[in-house]
Enzyme design. Sequence first.
Site: not given
Length: 313
Positions: A52, A222-224, A227, A232
């Site tokens: 990362y 990537s649970p959200l 975006g 957007e």
Amino acid sequence: MMNERNLIYGCMGLGGSWNKNSLTNEDQKKADNIIETALYAGITHFDHADIYNFGKAEQAFGNYLKRNQSLREKLFIQSKTGIIINGGSLGSSIYNLSQNYISNQVDQILKRLSTDYLDALLLHRPDPLTAMEDIAATIHLLKKSGKVKTFGVSNMSTAQIQLLQSYLEEPLISNQIELNLSQSMLLDLEVWVNRVESPKEVGLGGLLAYSQEHNLSLQAYSPLVKGRYSNEGVKDEKDKITLKLIEELAEKYKSSISGILLAWLWRIPANIQPVIGTTNLKRIQESAAALNVNLSREDWYALWINAKGKKLP
Ligand SMILES: NC(=O)c1ccc[n+]([C@@H]2O[C@H](COP(=O)([O-])OP(=O)(O)OC[C@H]3O[C@@H](n4cnc5c(N)ncnc54)[C@H](OP(=O)(O)O)[C@@H]3O)[C@@H](O)[C@H]2O)c1
């Protein structure tokens, strides 16, 4: 059986960006704020990877820990290794789960994180060139050294986990996979039993049952949905309809967009632990505040069906 809900903070956004520049004071300040917001919201489980931001995420976290050493034993710190970014032809990543590579990486991870041990080490991706039996031997050595307490995997199929587990005395604790309202193949496989529409995904077959039988947590990255369910982020008409539904439910449950997306995952009784990556302080707070949100069966299904844009069988 009800599982205890857990929220993991994913540190991929700490320490600036994906380049080999040094960590700046500004990057460190941002990371400090994020870590403190997560801690204050009650999050104690942090997910890292050696890659990362080319090590800067771990470095920034380690700098924070150095200044707050009494925190260490209250935290669950995990990292991942096995991917070499740009390590192959065409600028591709390659994978390495050999004993030499993993052992060296663990030493560097511990140094960057300013800690003597990891609560868990996850193998970031499968490496077709390392036999599972050899990986098990490495796990055994790391455990004996005291540098790593527990082990998990990431992006592995049910069959790969079964094979690796067959060489181990201790149970693997987790598999970190992409799982969210928009990427729900794991659940599709449960209801479309006789029609797998995307054969590349069949590695996930049986994983939901396996994870419950063996007490393996499914860490959902990537649970959200990165975006996607925001003004957007929406990609098409189906997303717009889903976003509207999420907003209505956020109001109904006195929650937020992030909260509804996480509550959707927690509602599945299979020890699913979302790994959020937002660096927005408000979204971190809203995520933790959703731990108590219980979606009704009807609302859970409405979200799933609308996100797919098609009826269930
Ligand atoms: N094992 C693996 O192979 C793997 C792969 C990927 C990730 N991970 C782990 O999973 C963690 C989370 O992954 P992720 O970052 O993809 O997950 P995520 O939490 O779904 O997405 C975070 C990203 O989405 C944006 N975002 C979220 N909600 C938004 C909204 N309502 N409006 C606008 N933007 C929004 C965030 O921007 P802001 O920062 O501005 O909120 C951030 O860029 C990572 O940190 C890492 O620890 C693991």
